[in-house]
Design a protein around this motif. Structure first.
Motif, PDB file in Angstrom:
ATOM      1  N   GLN A 141       0.828  -1.201   0.000  1.00 26.00           N
ATOM      2  CA  GLN A 141       0.000   0.000   0.000  1.00 26.00           C
ATOM      3  C   GLN A 141       0.867   1.257   0.000  1.00 26.00           C
ATOM      4  O   GLN A 141       0.561   2.232  -0.697  1.00 26.00           O
ATOM      5  CB  GLN A 141      -0.938   0.005   1.204  1.00 26.00           C
ATOM      6  CG  GLN A 141      -2.045  -1.012   1.081  1.00 26.00           C
ATOM      7  CD  GLN A 141      -2.817  -1.182   2.382  1.00 26.00           C
ATOM      8  OE1 GLN A 141      -2.394  -0.735   3.437  1.00 26.00           O
ATOM      9  NE2 GLN A 141      -3.956  -1.849   2.300  1.00 26.00           N
ATOM     10  N   ARG A 154       2.231   1.664  -3.380  1.00 33.54           N
ATOM     11  CA  ARG A 154       1.159   1.620  -4.375  1.00 33.54           C
ATOM     12  C   ARG A 154       1.403   0.569  -5.457  1.00 33.54           C
ATOM     13  O   ARG A 154       1.159   0.777  -6.631  1.00 33.54           O
ATOM     14  CB  ARG A 154       0.961   3.006  -5.000  1.00 33.54           C
ATOM     15  CG  ARG A 154       0.600   4.047  -3.948  1.00 33.54           C
ATOM     16  CD  ARG A 154       0.246   5.361  -4.541  1.00 33.54           C
ATOM     17  NE  ARG A 154      -1.034   5.218  -5.235  1.00 33.54           N
ATOM     18  CZ  ARG A 154      -1.408   5.995  -6.248  1.00 33.54           C
ATOM     19  NH1 ARG A 154      -0.650   6.960  -6.674  1.00 33.54           N
ATOM     20  NH2 ARG A 154      -2.567   5.814  -6.822  1.00 33.54           N
ATOM     21  N   SER A 157      -0.302  -2.002  -5.950  1.00 35.09           N
ATOM     22  CA  SER A 157      -1.554  -2.538  -6.475  1.00 35.09           C
ATOM     23  C   SER A 157      -1.894  -1.958  -7.846  1.00 35.09           C
ATOM     24  O   SER A 157      -2.567  -2.607  -8.646  1.00 35.09           O
ATOM     25  CB  SER A 157      -2.696  -2.287  -5.500  1.00 35.09           C
ATOM     26  OG  SER A 157      -2.868  -0.903  -5.302  1.00 35.09           O
TER      27      SER A 157
END
Length: 179
Positions: A47, A50, A52
């Motif tokens: 997270q 980032r 994802s």
């Protein structure tokens, strides 16, 4: 990345989708506390940086390669037998008044949030986890060719028992500070 076609242009909502695959050796499942700590650490790391959105970047790259996207998504390949979707804290950042942790607008109170996790070809089961109104909700969907309703209910019950057992045994402390 916007995957809408021109006919979808007037739709009032858009999905923000990201995907991260997390793999663990089978032996790690024997120690739920260690497994949970390792997943929590990895998720915070992903997270923070980032990662994802790498899924979206890969789709963009595959679209630029002739037949790249169709090659990766052909129907005769299976990438997973089970899918877990963690929606996290649903509507956590919504700027609306709350009552007991639930959103209120006008005379309406949003009591709960549901999900319908998709079961794609070659996927036997999917589970969505979401947190809303101070409550963790698990929603399971399954392929009726792989599971009987009784077996699916038992799988969900085993999952719930394991979550309860792990939550009772693990003191959740910050693994990393993410700003």
């Amino acid at each position: 990345m916007n995957l809408r076609v021109p006919g979808d242009e007037k739709m009032p909502a858009a999905n923000v989708v990201a995907m991260v695959n997390i793999d663990r050796w089978y032996g790690m499942y024997r120690n739920p506390a260690r497994l949970l700590r390792s997943i929590a650490w990895e998720m915070r790391f992903l997270q923070y940086f980032r990662f994802s959105i790498a899924f979206i970047r890969c789709i963009t790259l595959l679209e630029r390669i002739p037949n790249g996207l169709s090659y990766v998504t052909r129907a005769n390949r299976c990438y997973a037998t089970s899918v877990l979707s963690n929606m996290g804290r649903v509507l956590h950042h919504a700027r609306l008044p709350r009552r007991d942790g639930k959103l209120v607008t006008g005379g309406l109170l949003l009591e709960g949030v549901e999900s319908a996790p998709p079961v794609r070809p070659f996927v036997a089961t999917s589970l969505t986890c979401l947190f809303y109104g101070g409550r963790l909700t698990l929603v399971q969907n399954y392929d009726r060719h792989h599971f009987t309703p009784e077996a699916a209910n038992e799988l969900l019950a085993v999952t719930v028992r394991q979550i309860q057992k792990t939550a009772a045994a693990v003191e959740l402390a910050p693994v990393a500070v993410v700003a």
